[in-house]
Design an enzyme around this catalytic site. Sequence first.
Site, PDB file in Angstrom:
ATOM      1  CE  LYS A  22      46.907  35.044  37.587  1.00  0.00           C
ATOM      2  NZ  LYS A  22      45.638  35.135  38.275  1.00  0.00           N
ATOM      3  CG  ASN A  23      46.435  37.092  41.636  1.00  0.00           C
ATOM      4  OD1 ASN A  23      46.080  36.818  40.483  1.00  0.00           O
ATOM      5  ND2 ASN A  23      46.692  36.167  42.540  1.00  0.00           N
ATOM      6  CB  CYS A 116      37.728  27.059  38.757  1.00  0.00           C
ATOM      7  SG  CYS A 116      39.435  27.380  39.114  1.00  0.00           S
ATOM      8  NE  ARG A 121      39.186  30.817  41.929  1.00  0.00           N
ATOM      9  CZ  ARG A 121      40.340  30.966  41.324  1.00  0.00           C
ATOM     10  NH1 ARG A 121      40.658  30.165  40.332  1.00  0.00           N
ATOM     11  NH2 ARG A 121      41.158  31.911  41.686  1.00  0.00           N
ATOM     12  CG  ASP A 305      47.958  31.624  43.575  1.00  0.00           C
ATOM     13  OD1 ASP A 305      47.135  30.699  43.478  1.00  0.00           O
ATOM     14  OD2 ASP A 305      47.652  32.823  43.405  1.00  0.00           O
ATOM     15  NE  ARG A 397      44.182  32.038  33.706  1.00  0.00           N
ATOM     16  CZ  ARG A 397      44.084  31.583  34.945  1.00  0.00           C
ATOM     17  NH1 ARG A 397      44.223  30.313  35.197  1.00  0.00           N
ATOM     18  NH2 ARG A 397      43.833  32.394  35.940  1.00  0.00           N
TER      19      ARG A 397
HETATM   20  C1  UD1 Z   1      42.513  34.870  44.393  1.00  0.00           C
HETATM   21  C2  UD1 Z   1      43.660  34.845  43.409  1.00  0.00           C
HETATM   22  C3  UD1 Z   1      44.149  33.428  43.208  1.00  0.00           C
HETATM   23  C4  UD1 Z   1      44.486  32.779  44.546  1.00  0.00           C
HETATM   24  C5  UD1 Z   1      43.325  32.911  45.527  1.00  0.00           C
HETATM   25  C6  UD1 Z   1      43.662  32.432  46.915  1.00  0.00           C
HETATM   26  C7  UD1 Z   1      43.184  36.731  41.967  1.00  0.00           C
HETATM   27  C8  UD1 Z   1      42.810  37.208  40.614  1.00  0.00           C
HETATM   28  N1  UD1 Z   1      43.213  35.387  42.152  1.00  0.00           N
HETATM   29  O1  UD1 Z   1      41.444  34.125  43.829  1.00  0.00           O
HETATM   30  O2  UD1 Z   1      45.316  33.478  42.385  1.00  0.00           O
HETATM   31  O3  UD1 Z   1      44.762  31.417  44.338  1.00  0.00           O
HETATM   32  O4  UD1 Z   1      42.932  34.296  45.636  1.00  0.00           O
HETATM   33  O5  UD1 Z   1      44.766  33.100  47.401  1.00  0.00           O
HETATM   34  O6  UD1 Z   1      43.490  37.498  42.852  1.00  0.00           O
HETATM   35  N2  UD1 Z   1      35.103  31.247  48.317  1.00  0.00           N
HETATM   36  C9  UD1 Z   1      33.793  30.960  48.627  1.00  0.00           C
HETATM   37  N3  UD1 Z   1      32.831  31.876  48.284  1.00  0.00           N
HETATM   38  C10 UD1 Z   1      33.126  33.041  47.669  1.00  0.00           C
HETATM   39  C11 UD1 Z   1      34.467  33.334  47.357  1.00  0.00           C
HETATM   40  C12 UD1 Z   1      35.441  32.415  47.692  1.00  0.00           C
HETATM   41  O7  UD1 Z   1      33.478  29.908  49.176  1.00  0.00           O
HETATM   42  O8  UD1 Z   1      32.211  33.830  47.388  1.00  0.00           O
HETATM   43  C13 UD1 Z   1      36.165  30.266  48.655  1.00  0.00           C
HETATM   44  C14 UD1 Z   1      36.855  29.684  47.423  1.00  0.00           C
HETATM   45  O9  UD1 Z   1      36.159  28.594  46.920  1.00  0.00           O
HETATM   46  C15 UD1 Z   1      38.206  29.309  47.960  1.00  0.00           C
HETATM   47  C16 UD1 Z   1      38.471  30.355  49.034  1.00  0.00           C
HETATM   48  O10 UD1 Z   1      37.215  30.949  49.327  1.00  0.00           O
HETATM   49  O11 UD1 Z   1      38.145  28.050  48.573  1.00  0.00           O
HETATM   50  C17 UD1 Z   1      39.430  31.437  48.636  1.00  0.00           C
HETATM   51  O12 UD1 Z   1      38.985  32.042  47.432  1.00  0.00           O
HETATM   52  P1  UD1 Z   1      39.297  33.559  47.099  1.00  0.00           P
HETATM   53  O13 UD1 Z   1      40.183  34.147  48.138  1.00  0.00           O
HETATM   54  O14 UD1 Z   1      38.013  34.222  46.799  1.00  0.00           O
HETATM   55  O15 UD1 Z   1      40.135  33.411  45.754  1.00  0.00           O
HETATM   56  P2  UD1 Z   1      39.977  34.240  44.430  1.00  0.00           P
HETATM   57  O16 UD1 Z   1      39.708  35.665  44.758  1.00  0.00           O
HETATM   58  O17 UD1 Z   1      39.081  33.528  43.494  1.00  0.00           O
END
Ligand code: UD1
Length: 423
Positions: A22-23, A116, A121, A305, A397
Amino acid sequence: MSQLLIKGGSPLAGETAVQGAKNSVLPILAATLLTGGQVALQNCPRLRDVDASIRILRALGCDARWEGDSLLVDTAGLNGCAISDILMREMRSSAIFLGAILARCGQAELSYPGGCELGPRPIDLHLAGLRELGAEIDDTGGTLHCRAARLVGRDLVLGLPSVGATENLMLAACGTEGVTTIANAAREPEIADLQDFLNACGARVSGAGTSTVTVEGGRRLHGGTFTVMPDRIAAATYLCAAASAGGEVLLRGARERDLATVTAVLREAGCHITAEAGGIACACPGRLKAVRPVRTAPYPGFPTDAQAVLMAALLRSRGATVFEENIFTNRYRHVDELTRMGADIRVAGRVAVVTGVKTLCGAAVRCTDLRGGAALCVAALAAEGESRVFETCHIDRGYEDIARDLRGLGADIRWTEEDRLTI
Ligand code: UD1
């Protein structure tokens, strides 16, 4: 909405093929916009989030259709650069479309992805990076109005290794003049898969899988055929299912190198895991041992995850295991539901302590989120009697058909209604 009916208490024996990731496929679907051509994605999982991405692509004027387990996408007809609020809210990772639309069209308009269930997020790192590449972004009123007459390659440094921000910036950087480097990039295997897809379409991206990704912008991309990597979190889920119920299973297509922290913990708990040519084999005793503290961290650390499914697998272990969730603030929502099955779990902030109990009992439980829902299935396999799992739309999902896969492993699990989600 369908429910899952699970009769637990028997060891597993069997094998199943692991679905495409998925990711990996979600950012790749956004990346197809950069090609302006035809892309065939093989081993594409049929998931609710993939369906949401297809709806976004179609709303932008692109074509997407299934042919067996391949998704054929043609983005030549792209005729829009705005994504409606309804589509944006359907899936958290819709934000990844921003970088791709901006690179292809020079402008984009979309709202923030919905709130979320795992906690806040934010996408501030995505937006900061895009601004550095030259995008003007006005985010008043919940809608992001983005313009970039010209994107220019830069040396970017992420404040933290966000998976989504790394991917979004990789896509935007394909449309820049010059070279972009992304330092402190996330290192998840799905980012390397995105790089492989982009390069298969004519891009020049390197370094994915390390903390510095380099993108040579300005190359004209073309369509192509690409096979999506196996889903390491689905594989982790099914390993935890075997660990929970006991027994012997084979996960065809699973790659141990993507899962090393998960298999290390399961080995410590007493499972015998071997990487086979065609996948991962796992033999698990009836009751596991508690393990050293499990702390979630960005890759190559223990994946957030897989936290819920591992917790479910350890509910009947001998001793107590400490979990520390360091990625999301609200990722223990499955705990109350597991407690209904007789689990002993104490939560304080980011820490949860699981003390193994001798028996779990089947119960009616409700999915709170995707991986939390999978964890309920994992626990139910070890529980005496029957469990009913409600609100399974969360599971859809990320798992093509969790009941089909677990039945392949010998579990007694079925959907109770005929109106299963069809895409
Ligand atoms: C992706 C995965 C999700 C997984 C997560 C962490 C996909 C589609 N989803 O989500 O399954 O649980 O990585 O391994 O690939 N953050 C900020 N600012 C930002 C972006 C992120 O503060 O602009 C923080 C988030 O709140 C969180 C952390 O960074 O605490 C990690 O988030 P991120 O790695 O961005 O996760 P996703 O890409 O949303």
